[in-house]
Design a protein around this motif. Sequence first.
Motif, PDB file in Angstrom:
ATOM      1  N   GLU A 157       0.837  -1.202   0.000  1.00 28.10           N
ATOM      2  CA  GLU A 157       0.000   0.000   0.000  1.00 28.10           C
ATOM      3  C   GLU A 157       0.878   1.262   0.000  1.00 28.10           C
ATOM      4  O   GLU A 157       0.510   2.286  -0.540  1.00 28.10           O
ATOM      5  N   SER A 182       1.590   2.514  -3.512  1.00 26.87           N
ATOM      6  CA  SER A 182       0.525   2.904  -4.422  1.00 26.87           C
ATOM      7  C   SER A 182       0.903   4.198  -5.150  1.00 26.87           C
ATOM      8  O   SER A 182       1.548   5.084  -4.585  1.00 26.87           O
ATOM      9  N   GLU A 183       0.481   4.241  -6.412  1.00 27.09           N
ATOM     10  CA  GLU A 183       0.837   5.388  -7.235  1.00 27.09           C
ATOM     11  C   GLU A 183       0.312   6.689  -6.632  1.00 27.09           C
ATOM     12  O   GLU A 183       0.981   7.722  -6.646  1.00 27.09           O
ATOM     13  N   GLU A 184      -0.869   6.571  -6.042  1.00 27.43           N
ATOM     14  CA  GLU A 184      -1.487   7.757  -5.437  1.00 27.43           C
ATOM     15  C   GLU A 184      -0.618   8.306  -4.297  1.00 27.43           C
ATOM     16  O   GLU A 184      -0.346   9.491  -4.200  1.00 27.43           O
ATOM     17  N   ASN A 185      -0.163   7.352  -3.484  1.00 27.96           N
ATOM     18  CA  ASN A 185       0.690   7.722  -2.353  1.00 27.96           C
ATOM     19  C   ASN A 185       1.992   8.363  -2.842  1.00 27.96           C
ATOM     20  O   ASN A 185       2.431   9.402  -2.346  1.00 27.96           O
ATOM     21  N   LYS A 222       2.457   9.844  -5.700  1.00 30.41           N
ATOM     22  CA  LYS A 222       2.160  11.159  -6.301  1.00 30.41           C
ATOM     23  C   LYS A 222       2.027  12.214  -5.211  1.00 30.41           C
ATOM     24  O   LYS A 222       2.505  13.341  -5.342  1.00 30.41           O
ATOM     25  N   ARG A 223       1.337  11.842  -4.127  1.00 30.69           N
ATOM     26  CA  ARG A 223       1.151  12.779  -3.008  1.00 30.69           C
ATOM     27  C   ARG A 223       2.515  13.189  -2.434  1.00 30.69           C
ATOM     28  O   ARG A 223       2.805  14.356  -2.230  1.00 30.69           O
ATOM     29  N   LYS A 240       4.644  15.651  -4.422  1.00 32.64           N
ATOM     30  CA  LYS A 240       4.295  17.078  -4.377  1.00 32.64           C
ATOM     31  C   LYS A 240       4.990  17.820  -3.228  1.00 32.64           C
ATOM     32  O   LYS A 240       5.051  19.037  -3.208  1.00 32.64           O
ATOM     33  N   LEU A 299       7.599   7.205 -11.218  1.00 32.33           N
ATOM     34  CA  LEU A 299       6.769   8.264 -11.806  1.00 32.33           C
ATOM     35  C   LEU A 299       7.530   9.028 -12.875  1.00 32.33           C
ATOM     36  O   LEU A 299       8.727   9.180 -12.777  1.00 32.33           O
TER      37      LEU A 299
END
Length: 561
Positions: free
Chosen positions: A39, A42-45, A47-48, A51, A561
Amino acid sequence: MEYNRRNFISFLGKASLGVMITPPFLIRCGNTTTPPNTENFSEENLKRLKKIVLESLAPSDKDDLLLTNGLDYHTIVKWGDKISNQDTFGFNNDFTCFIPLDENNPKDGLLWVNHEYVNPLYVSDFNYREHEDPTKHRTKEQVDKEMYDVGGSIVRIKEVNGMWEIVENDPHNRRITGKTPIELNWDTPIKGKNTVIGTLANCSGGITPWKTFITCEENYDGFFGETTYDENNVATHIPSEYYGWENFYDYPPEHYGWVVEVNPKDGKAQKHIALGRFAHECCTLYELEDKRIVAYTGDDRNNEHLYKFISSKPSSLKEGTLYVADTINGKWLALDWENQPILKRKFKNQTEVLIRAREAAKLLGATALNRPEDIEIDPITGNILVSLTNNKSKNDFHGSILKIEETHGAFDALTFKASTYIAGGEENGFSCPDNLAFDLSGNLWITSDMSGSAMNKEDKPYMPFKNNSLFVIPRYGKDAGKVIRVASAPKDAELTGPWFSPDGKTLFLSVQHPGEQTEDLDNPTSKWPFDGDNIPKPAVVAITGDLIEKMNKLNQIESNL
Ligand code: FEO
Ligand code: CA
Ligand code: CA
Ligand code: CA
């Protein structure tokens, strides 16, 4: 470099390059080579985290522990806190090390903390500034208080709702002090003893592959003095300049200046004579495939040396050979009485060589270094990094980090190449490197130790750097190789003992000697940690936040990424 890296990875029994290699025990105790759970990937993590911008703090002389955006801290334990019905937390915390009680739970374990020295103004109600010879004006009661507040603490800590707290009265909680009996791991008694009293000057340390704490005795001569020898080998006792404990306790200086191992479970300690006697900053261990141990340790005094011990038997810190570095010719020189005629002429036996390791090292031609402090093994390259904090006697005010590349990347090699990894100074934004730590991505975290008497002084070269700080050098991403200031210490303080929790999410950090320059207790130069009584207190903090997580995953962020 690539050759070293492959070799290092093969030492660790790893197959592939391009993956962050976490040595089985060495990076952080309790860490395993298992990648973080999916988890976290995860790509979302990612990406967050991407930033979050890595911002360097400006130098500051504010009396506070300042952190860059993305980091927070809370205090875990501070000087005087009750850890059990019998014991309180000691003074001037330095090295920290965390070992989880259960390897599957990184949020519950035993924290070891060094207590390096005391400030009598706070600890024993003695203002040394009012006395010409501080050693002559102390009482036994004052000295007893001081002896209690050095050594180390073992405290069980747990993370509850994101906050680390001590488990008061846990049976593991205990103090090791200037009065704790400690065995010598050696067959020959030293000054007639196999068990000595106390440990002191505990600066930095390390961890063993068998999960015990290592705590190192550094400036021991300040407590019971030192023995020196003239050209005819005649011994003289040089009294301590500051604490004068020898006025009340007849303990020989030869019982201090060693590497000490502490069992986390029962607090049992032993001093490892085979690793030599000098102002040990730290001791960084590596376990070879056949379980023999390599231990790097430096002598933090002007023009002293870097040493390494190679054991001849598995898991031993007794059987083996101590070497000292000739960094000019890239050679490890054996402090071996039996096989070095020059040592046989000067010393009676190997025990004497180890007690007087500094003299033996010089006879062999060891290189004078600019105060070796902390030592870490780079988990990606296998290079050994050594902080050389400064050497004012040689006009080196800002220090540097030395890089040792062992021949063929073999930690038990007897030859190596030495070079400067990075130099301190205005150009790189830091001065006087001291403690080092690598995180899970192999980013290097560095603390600085400019002395309190020289910081923020117009006539000193440290003015531009303001307060001591914590820095990180990212290994990946757009800031790779830059020195970023991520924390600034309270007034007069030094940040010490950086150590990551097993999941990499918490950075344990000591805030040592805030308000050290205070002359009058009614007007302390610092009031940190602002707990209400206007007295500055050394404390251990937990630093957490997205930025730590980002630093731990920089390699994945870059490749995914
Ligand atoms: Fe205790 Fe070398 O710093
Ligand atoms: Ca140090
Ligand atoms: Ca370290
Ligand atoms: Ca230092």
